[in-house]
Design an enzyme around this catalytic site. Structure first.
Site, PDB file in Angstrom:
ATOM      1  N   GLU A   1      -0.033  -0.804   5.729  1.00  0.00           N
ATOM      2  CA  GLU A   1       1.088  -0.319   6.546  1.00  0.00           C
ATOM      3  C   GLU A   1       0.996   1.186   6.753  1.00  0.00           C
ATOM      4  O   GLU A   1       1.374   1.699   7.814  1.00  0.00           O
ATOM      5  CB  GLU A   1       2.417  -0.676   5.876  1.00  0.00           C
ATOM      6  CG  GLU A   1       3.647  -0.461   6.760  1.00  0.00           C
ATOM      7  CD  GLU A   1       4.196   0.968   6.744  1.00  0.00           C
ATOM      8  OE1 GLU A   1       5.008   1.302   7.614  1.00  0.00           O
ATOM      9  OE2 GLU A   1       3.809   1.761   5.833  1.00  0.00           O
TER      10      GLU A   1
ATOM     11  N   ASP B   1       0.840  -1.190   0.000  1.00  0.00           N
ATOM     12  CA  ASP B   1       0.000   0.000   0.000  1.00  0.00           C
ATOM     13  C   ASP B   1       0.880   1.246   0.000  1.00  0.00           C
ATOM     14  O   ASP B   1       2.079   1.188   0.304  1.00  0.00           O
ATOM     15  CB  ASP B   1      -0.943   0.014   1.203  1.00  0.00           C
ATOM     16  CG  ASP B   1      -0.214   0.170   2.529  1.00  0.00           C
ATOM     17  OD1 ASP B   1       0.862  -0.445   2.685  1.00  0.00           O
ATOM     18  OD2 ASP B   1      -0.714   0.890   3.412  1.00  0.00           O
TER      19      ASP B   1
END
Length: 350
Positions: free
Chosen positions: A124, A71
């Site tokens: 994250e 991400d």
């Protein structure tokens, strides 16, 4: 299995950066990475129950986890290449390190007793760290490398902790010409109290890594009926030894406000002279670099998995971390290839 070429390794990074994958919207990017790992001869490649992209090579009794994140921060500046610079969201943070993991594992001649697990974790960049928390329950590696930018010749040995406090006040409005503080003023008073307390705590502390750093993340006010409402988020970067739960108790709200805590993570520091660190230093030297240690003031998935896996751990990856989250985010492709060479050397040496 034919080792992946530099050209194909660069193409992987370009293609992955071109797929927008902000937190909680990573599925297209994860699918692409899994398909690439399958095509390059990984023993297994799949999307796990958390949405992580996972690739596995080897079946040995020792295991190394290469935990990156797929991400990215929000926003999607145009993807372009200028000379040997690749621009785009995630080029540095942290698709560059993740793609370096994937390419190095494909290239490496692994020892017979070593299994390598590449994990492209989701969320994250969110306080949830959903991907890392799930991975922590699925594996128990002997070594772990976190995929974060540090430059190809530097090794990250620690991250500060984190705490987010959401402050809320709601009450009857008064005229702006009166003496009662407005909702916004009440929020500012709380923030100033937090900042002054942190300044006192930090008095005489020179190391940035050892300081308690507050930040005002967000503040807004509005009106509902006769009530005014103010909401504010205060963030903290925590030095080693500071517990997020204890810190919350140090800053109680006043004047009828409430607070709720989230995103609490302890700071982590790893052993400089571990077998993993020694192999990275050797590999960087063998590729013409002078290895250096760094400690980061942010957080990463190292904060999540280090206490649970309790194994030699560090963070490594190409890219300039000062470009994280910026419109100018870009990576030098020559540095990316050097990082792949370092990682390949480490895997083979282990």
């Amino acid at each position: 299995m034919t080792p992946v070429s530099d050209c194909r390794a660069e193409q992987l990074l370009h293609d992955l950066v071109a797929i927008a994958s902000p937190s909680r919207h990573e599925s297209k990017a994860a699918t692409h990475l899994v398909a690439w790992m399958r095509a390059q001869g990984y023993d297994e490649a799949f999307i796990d129950d958390a949405g992580n992209a996972v690739g596995i090579r080897g079946a040995g009794s020792r295991q190394i986890a290469l935990l990156g994140h797929i991400d990215t921060f929000a926003g999607f500046p145009p993807v372009r290449q200028a000379g040997r610079r690749l621009y785009g969201r995630g080029a540095v943070d942290a698709k560059g390190p993740l793609c370096a993991f994937a390419a190095a594992v494909q290239r490496a001649k692994l020892p017979d007793d070593l299994q390598v697990v590449v994990i492209g974790a989701v969320e994250e960049e969110a306080a949830t760290s959903r991907g890392a928390r799930y991975a922590a329950t699925q594996y128990q590696p002997d070594y772990c490398v976190i995929g974060e930018p540090s430059a190809w010749d530097r090794i990250t040995m620690g991250y500060k902790g984190r705490l987010l406090l959401d402050w809320t006040w709601r009450g009857g409005l008064s005229h702006s010409a009166g003496q009662e503080p407005s909702p916004a003023e009440r929020a500012v008073v709380y923030w100033q109290r937090v900042k002054e307390a942190c300044d006192e705590i930090n008095a005489g502390i020179g190391s940035i890594f050892a300081r308690l750093d507050p930040s005002l993340r967000d503040i807004h006010t509005w009106q509902e009926g006769v009530d005014g409402i103010a909401e504010m988020t205060v963030g903290f970067r925590l030095p080693p030894g500071v517990d997020p739960r204890e810190l919350t108790e140090r800053f109680p709200p006043a004047d009828g406000a409430t607070i709720s805590a989230r995103g609490g993570e302890l700071a982590c520091q790893s052993e400089r002279n571990s077998p993993l660190s020694r192999e990275f230093r050797r590999a960087i030297r063998s590729c013409g670099g002078a290895p250096r240690f760094v400690y980061k003031t942010g957080t990463s998935d190292m904060n999540v998995v280090a206490p649970l896996w309790n194994c030699p751990i560090l963070a490594y990856g190409p890219g300039d971390s000062t470009l994280d989250h910026t419109p100018q985010e870009h990576i030098d492709l020559e540095e990316y290839l050097r990082a792949i060479a370092v990682l390949t050397t480490v895997l083979q040496a282990l």
